[in-house]
Enzyme design. Structure first.
Site, PDB file in Angstrom:
ATOM      1  CG  ASP A   1      35.349  -0.750 -30.166  1.00 28.79           C
ATOM      2  OD1 ASP A   1      36.282  -1.202 -30.859  1.00 28.79           O
ATOM      3  OD2 ASP A   1      35.300  -0.863 -28.928  1.00 28.79           O
TER       4      ASP A   1
ATOM      5  CG  ASP B   1      37.294  -6.578 -28.713  1.00 25.00           C
ATOM      6  OD1 ASP B   1      36.950  -7.755 -28.573  1.00 25.00           O
ATOM      7  OD2 ASP B   1      38.158  -6.209 -29.529  1.00 25.00           O
TER       8      ASP B   1
ATOM      9  CG  ASP C   1      34.002  -0.371 -25.176  1.00 28.76           C
ATOM     10  OD1 ASP C   1      34.499  -0.206 -26.308  1.00 28.76           O
ATOM     11  OD2 ASP C   1      34.487  -1.135 -24.327  1.00 28.76           O
TER      12      ASP C   1
END
Length: 224
Positions: free
Chosen positions: A10, A12, A166
Site C-alpha cells: 500500500d 499511504d 496499514d
C-alpha cells in the site's frame, strides 16, 4: 524450488507517512466549503478508502455532502501539504534497497497522488511503472479488486503474493484476494487499537517497523 513472492505495498501510511497530512487536507477543504466537524477522528475511519468512498463515508458520519464540482480541491490541498511536508515512513528506504525480487504498489489513491508521493519522498526509483490504483478497477478496498489486478499485471499467482497494509480495509481486501497480509503500524497515524484491528481484519502478522517486516519475510524465505 520455492516459487518467488510478489510483495504488494500500500502507499499511504505504509510507504509514505501521509495519513496525518491527508486528514489535515480534508479538514481544511471541508471547512473552506462551510462544513465544520470533519476532524481527524472522522477521517481515521476512512483510512484505506479511495476518495469517492471517503466522501460518502464522511456524509454518513457527519451529514455533510461535499460538492461534486469541488472534488479537485481535495487533491489540490493535499498536494500542497505533501510537497511541503511528506516523508517516507521511517526505515522504508533502507528496506527497499535491500529487498530482492518483484514488488509493486496497490493503492486506493489516484495515480497522480501515488506518483507525487513517491517522487517527493525519493521512493519512485524502487517501483518504476509497477503502480496500481483503485481508479483502475471497479471496486475499492475492502474489495479484492486492486490486489487481484496488481497480481495479474505482475504475472503473479495471488497465493504467491504478500500484501503490506496499514488499514483494516486493505487487510480485508488482501485476505479476500487469497493473499498473505502483513499489518503495518509504523505510520504517524497509528493508535492503541491499531494492531488489534488489523489482526481482526485478517492480518497474519503485525509489524511496527521495517526491520520487523524484514525479519518476518526472512522467515518465509523472502530476502529483505
Amino acid at each position: 524450488m520455492a516459487r518467488s513472492k510478489l510483495i504488494i505495498f500500500d502507499c499511504d501510511g505504509v510507504l509514505v507517512d501521509s495519513e496525518p497530512l491527508a486528514a489535515k487536507a480534508y479538514e481544511r477543504v471541508y471547512e473552506k466549503h462551510g462544513m465544520s466537524g470533519v476532524h481527524g477522528g472522522i477521517i481515521a475511519q476512512c483510512v484505506g478508502m479511495k476518495q469517492s468512498d471517503i466522501i460518502v463515508r464522511i456524509k454518513e458520519l457527519t451529514g455533510h455532502q461535499f460538492p461534486a464540482a469541488a472534488d479537485g480541491d481535495i487533491w489540490t490541498e493535499t498536494k500542497i501539504l505533501f510537497s511541503e511536508e511528506l516523508k517516507p515512513t521511517p526505515g522504508i528506504t533502507t528496506f527497499l534497497k535491500a529487498l530482492k525480487g518483484d514488488r509493486c504498489v496497490a493503492s486506493s489513491s489516484s495515480v497522480e497522488r501515488i506518483n507525487h508521493s513517491l517522487a517527493v519522498t525519493g521512493l519512485a526509483e524502487f517501483f518504476g511503472d509497477a503502480i496500481y490504483s483503485s481508479s483502475m478497477v471497479k471496486n475499492g478496498k475492502p474489495a479484492p479488486d486492486i490486489f487481484l489486478f496488481a497480481a495479474e499485471k505482475m504475472g503473479a499467482d495471488p497465493a504467491d503474493c504478500v500484501v503490506i497494509e496499514d488499514s483494516p480495509f486493505g487487510i480485508q481486501g488482501a485476505v479476500a484476494a487469497g493473499m498473505m497480509a502483513i499489518g503495518y503500524t509504523g505510520g504517524g497515524h497509528t493508535y492503541p487499537e491499531h494492531a488489534a484491528r488489523l489482526a481482526a481484519a485478517g492480518a497474519s502478522i503485525i509489524c511496527s517497523d521495517w526491520q520487523e517486516v524484514s525479519l518476518q519475510l526472512a522467515e518465509f524465505g523472502i530476502p529483505a
